[in-house]
Design an enzyme around this catalytic site. Sequence first.
Site, PDB file in Angstrom:
ATOM      1  N   LYS A   1      -2.501  -2.106  -9.833  1.00  0.00           N
ATOM      2  CA  LYS A   1      -2.409  -0.771  -8.779  1.00  0.00           C
ATOM      3  C   LYS A   1      -3.973  -0.237  -8.786  1.00  0.00           C
ATOM      4  O   LYS A   1      -4.109   0.006  -9.957  1.00  0.00           O
ATOM      5  CB  LYS A   1      -1.517   0.275  -9.032  1.00  0.00           C
ATOM      6  CG  LYS A   1      -0.939   1.110  -7.913  1.00  0.00           C
ATOM      7  CD  LYS A   1       0.141   1.793  -8.252  1.00  0.00           C
ATOM      8  CE  LYS A   1       0.763   2.582  -6.920  1.00  0.00           C
ATOM      9  NZ  LYS A   1       1.920   3.359  -7.326  1.00  0.00           N
TER      10      LYS A   1
ATOM     11  N   LYS B   1       0.929  -1.291   0.052  1.00  0.00           N
ATOM     12  CA  LYS B   1       0.044   0.205   0.037  1.00  0.00           C
ATOM     13  C   LYS B   1       1.148   1.087   0.012  1.00  0.00           C
ATOM     14  O   LYS B   1       1.940   1.402   0.788  1.00  0.00           O
ATOM     15  CB  LYS B   1      -1.111  -0.021   1.275  1.00  0.00           C
ATOM     16  CG  LYS B   1      -1.838  -1.049   1.322  1.00  0.00           C
ATOM     17  CD  LYS B   1      -2.680  -1.075   2.647  1.00  0.00           C
ATOM     18  CE  LYS B   1      -3.481  -2.310   2.743  1.00  0.00           C
ATOM     19  NZ  LYS B   1      -4.452  -2.122   3.984  1.00  0.00           N
ATOM     20  N   GLY B   2       0.486   2.256  -0.871  1.00  0.00           N
ATOM     21  CA  GLY B   2       1.370   3.363  -1.026  1.00  0.00           C
ATOM     22  C   GLY B   2       0.275   4.624  -0.900  1.00  0.00           C
ATOM     23  O   GLY B   2      -0.909   4.545  -0.829  1.00  0.00           O
ATOM     24  N   ALA B   3       1.002   5.808  -1.068  1.00  0.00           N
ATOM     25  CA  ALA B   3       0.320   7.117  -1.075  1.00  0.00           C
ATOM     26  C   ALA B   3      -0.535   7.199  -1.984  1.00  0.00           C
ATOM     27  O   ALA B   3      -1.785   7.759  -2.093  1.00  0.00           O
ATOM     28  CB  ALA B   3       1.299   8.025  -1.175  1.00  0.00           C
TER      29      ALA B   3
ATOM     30  N   ASP C   1      11.548  10.677  -7.179  1.00  0.00           N
ATOM     31  CA  ASP C   1      11.242   9.523  -5.864  1.00  0.00           C
ATOM     32  C   ASP C   1      12.382   8.608  -5.998  1.00  0.00           C
ATOM     33  O   ASP C   1      11.714   7.334  -5.561  1.00  0.00           O
ATOM     34  CB  ASP C   1       9.990   9.406  -5.949  1.00  0.00           C
ATOM     35  CG  ASP C   1       9.341   9.106  -4.722  1.00  0.00           C
ATOM     36  OD1 ASP C   1       9.959   9.190  -3.747  1.00  0.00           O
ATOM     37  OD2 ASP C   1       8.214   8.303  -4.633  1.00  0.00           O
TER      38      ASP C   1
ATOM     39  N   VAL D   1      -1.436  -2.094  -4.381  1.00  0.00           N
ATOM     40  CA  VAL D   1      -0.948  -2.921  -5.409  1.00  0.00           C
ATOM     41  C   VAL D   1      -1.189  -4.431  -5.009  1.00  0.00           C
ATOM     42  O   VAL D   1      -0.786  -5.031  -3.975  1.00  0.00           O
ATOM     43  CB  VAL D   1       0.741  -2.508  -5.511  1.00  0.00           C
ATOM     44  CG1 VAL D   1       1.165  -3.383  -6.817  1.00  0.00           C
ATOM     45  CG2 VAL D   1       0.827  -1.427  -5.510  1.00  0.00           C
TER      46      VAL D   1
END
Length: 380
Positions: A46, A21-23, A142, A27
Amino acid sequence: METSATKLHLDQIRALKLLGKGATGTVFLVHDSVSDSSASSPFALKLVDKASASSLRRAKWETQILRRLSDEPNPFLPRLLATSESSEFFAWAMPYCSGGDLNVLRHRQNDGVFSSSVIKFYLAEILCALDHLHSMGIAYRDLKPENILLQESGHVTLTDFDLSCSLNKPTRPEFYLSDPEPDPKLKTSLRFFRQKKKTKSARVNPITRRRMSFSGGERSNSFVGTDEYISPEVIRGDGHDFAVDWWALGVLTYEMMYGATPFKGRSKKETFRNVLMKEPEFPGKPSDLTDLIRRLLVKDPTRRLGFRRGAAEIKEHAFFRGVKWEILTEVLRPPFIPLRDDGESTENVTASGFGVKEYFEKLRTPLPHECPENNPFVDF
């Protein structure tokens, strides 16, 4: 998996496990239950809940970048397989990298660091990926170990492009030059961060990027990145260009060599102060590798290695002596070859999998103790 946007239907997608899990989104490792019922060709999906407008905006920006990368492919960058959008969700599919990320791999090493030869291999591929992005006018912004994935072959792939931005590539190096005023700016920046409200996330959101466009000018003023990897010019608010990626490459290389980033403080404010004021420390004997790091971590971007001639300038450094850049992808035995399904996952499920829509619906369902007893829509 080769597919198209018209063939990706969320209703027939089954998730084999949650990858992270991301911002920007969640996924999953998934397969198409109709065209690939045996899950022999899984791919990464995603997915973003459209209830979050900011996440949706960033997700659509990332897919724009991925479409461009699909049109101009590079072996160390992902491609977009498909997209799907419903009233509730926006999703996009990419090839699955089974080897996990570079951060996980580093922690598996005996001393938590890579050898010089392993660092050279990975840096060479990362450098080629950044070179390709910059040639397209894309600043990555990033770079960090968690965003460097290992393909099944052992080669790398960069991921997560929601913080990337498009910049016009200058026709001459002098285009970026400005009048340096280091001391006043450092003082102003430190005053600014004393007043700045603390945030919970270590990742800085792209709050200043409002329009999703590929015509972004020569410099960006967005305050984005991950704390320990943010460059001095971003902190100072001077406006930044492709050189922010070379700074991050220096931080990444330092972490690969020493097992820690060079400017991490006890707080966000201290970390930023270190980025602005502190010089990196290099335990042990000087080497070509430490010289490369030192030249990438120059606080003045106009004096940083790679500023004038990009990746070509970095490739000429003594540390990369002997690298055959044109045949990197032909290396049959990278330092580490992932075992079958060697990637890190946070949730394991049965072979039949689960529906991605059902996953989010379950998250939305309040726990029993949070529901009024007379709620007719809660099934106890």
